[in-house]
Write an enzyme that holds these catalytic residues in place. Structure first.
Site, short mmCIF file in Angstrom:
data_model
loop_
_atom_site.label_atom_id
_atom_site.label_comp_id
_atom_site.label_asym_id
_atom_site.label_seq_id
_atom_site.Cartn_x
_atom_site.Cartn_y
_atom_site.Cartn_z
CG HIS A 197 -1.67 1.05 1.29
ND1 HIS A 197 -1.45 1.96 2.69
CD2 HIS A 197 -2.74 1.88 0.63
CE1 HIS A 197 -2.31 3.07 2.58
NE2 HIS A 197 -3.13 2.94 1.26
CG HIS B 95 0.77 8.92 1.12
ND1 HIS B 95 1.06 8.12 2.59
CD2 HIS B 95 -0.50 8.91 1.21
CE1 HIS B 95 -0.02 7.98 3.01
NE2 HIS B 95 -1.07 8.06 2.42
#
Length: 341
Positions: free
Chosen positions: A57, A132
């Protein structure tokens, strides 16, 4: 001591193989770096959608740049707060979801990569970065690292899932797709029937890379697969119990044909979770203590048409994640053996 810790981590990832005096490898000595090539022949013609495949992930987030601007995936409130240098240091602890580089993940057996990309404010060269919360490495650098591994391991197949795009116009998309073409060339697999994709067919065509592109732009290129071909339901919870219930429910609703399936075995922090564990970060606050229970669920699963396919995790090196998922394919071997009896 540092060398010992590194060796232990590699042993856990399955990348150190004990030498066999006979010159052959037993099943316990097969490195995860070549686990697809090492599967038994009767699984070579099984659709990839029926195999158990480990994934990560936010795969690129092993490094983020706290000195760069805050990413366009963040709210204006966060961007204002990030003017304080300490805030970015704390953001880094919550933005990083992996310890291992792309190369290390590949050697550990990871074959699915969850990718989020963005242009960077002020960049005039159309460069694309992983993102991110904070910016990561250049996408080009990551692609080259992956391609280097694939060249050395020609029977390994990977899934690159580009599922979030930020601050990207048509020019940026064209630049990214060109980079993908330059990096992988003939290794790219054209979009086709999911059921027709087996290890054997890909090996015969020398294809190793499946690119999923969650943007209408995919229609312009034959090697870009639509995002709908690889659904990845997201539980969005901090509770292991609720996560497992969600994973079971979405697996029971999995389409039997026409797509892959990603089980996101991850916990997602709430605002209050971050507030309580502000200094500890994602790994120490949420992942480390819950990952063993999540791995226990993985061990109970079975691949196949209505079973698990791709399973993703945060910090894939903290437990024996990749090897556990790969081992699930032994159940397919057992089924095949029973069918022949």
């Amino acid at each position: 001591m540092l060398a010992v810790r590194k060796a232990r981590r590699k042993l856990r990832m399955g990348t150190i193989c004990s030498p066999n005096p006979s010159g052959t490898k037993t099943s316990s000595e097969v490195c995860n770096a070549d686990w697809m090539a090492s599967l038994p022949p009767h699984l070579h013609n099984l659709p990839l959608s029926n195999l158990a495949i480990p994934g990560s992930h936010d795969s690129f987030s092993y490094w983020v740049d706290e000195k760069s601007p805050v990413g366009p995936d963040q709210t204006q409130a966060i961007k204002r707060l990030a003017r304080i240098s300490l805030v970015k240091k704390l953001m880094k602890k919550w933005s990083m979801t992996q310890n291992l580089t792309f190369r290390e993940q590949l050697e550990a057996g990871i074959r699915y990569f969850d990718l989020r990309v963005s242009s960077k404010p002020g960049d005039a060269d159309q460069e694309i970065y992983f993102i991110h919360g904070l910016f990561g490495i250049k996408v080009w650098d990551g692609l080259m690292e992956i391609d280097s591994f694939l060249t050395q391991h020609p029977q390994e197949i990977i899934f690159l899932d580009f599922n979030h795009f930020y601050a990207m116009d048509e020019t940026h998309h064209k630049c990214l797709v060109l980079r993908i073409q330059e990096a992988f060339g003939n290794k790219l697999c054209p979009a086709c029937s999911v059921e027709s994709l087996t290890l054997q067919t890909l090996w015969e065509k020398n294809c190793q890379v499946l690119i999923f592109y969650h943007c209408p732009f995919y229609k312009q290129y034959p090697f870009l697969w639509p995002g709908k071909k690889i659904p990845a339901p997201w539980a969005n919870t901090t509770s292991v119990r609720k996560l497992i219930l969600f994973l079971e429910t979405t697996l029971s609703e999995r389409a039997p044909r026409g797509s892959f399936h990603v089980s996101q075995a991850i916990l997602t922090p709430r605002v209050k979770t971050i507030a309580r564990g502000l200094v500890g970060g994602l790994k120490n606050t949420l992942v480390h203590r819950n990952l063993p229970a999540i791995l226990d669920w993985v061990k109970t699963q079975k691949p196949g048409t209505m079973g698990v396919n791709i399973i993703t995790s945060d910090f894939v090196d903290l437990v024996d994640f990749a090897a556990t998922v790969i081992k699930l394919n032994d159940l397919l071997q057992e089924d095949t053996a029973l069918a022949k009896c």
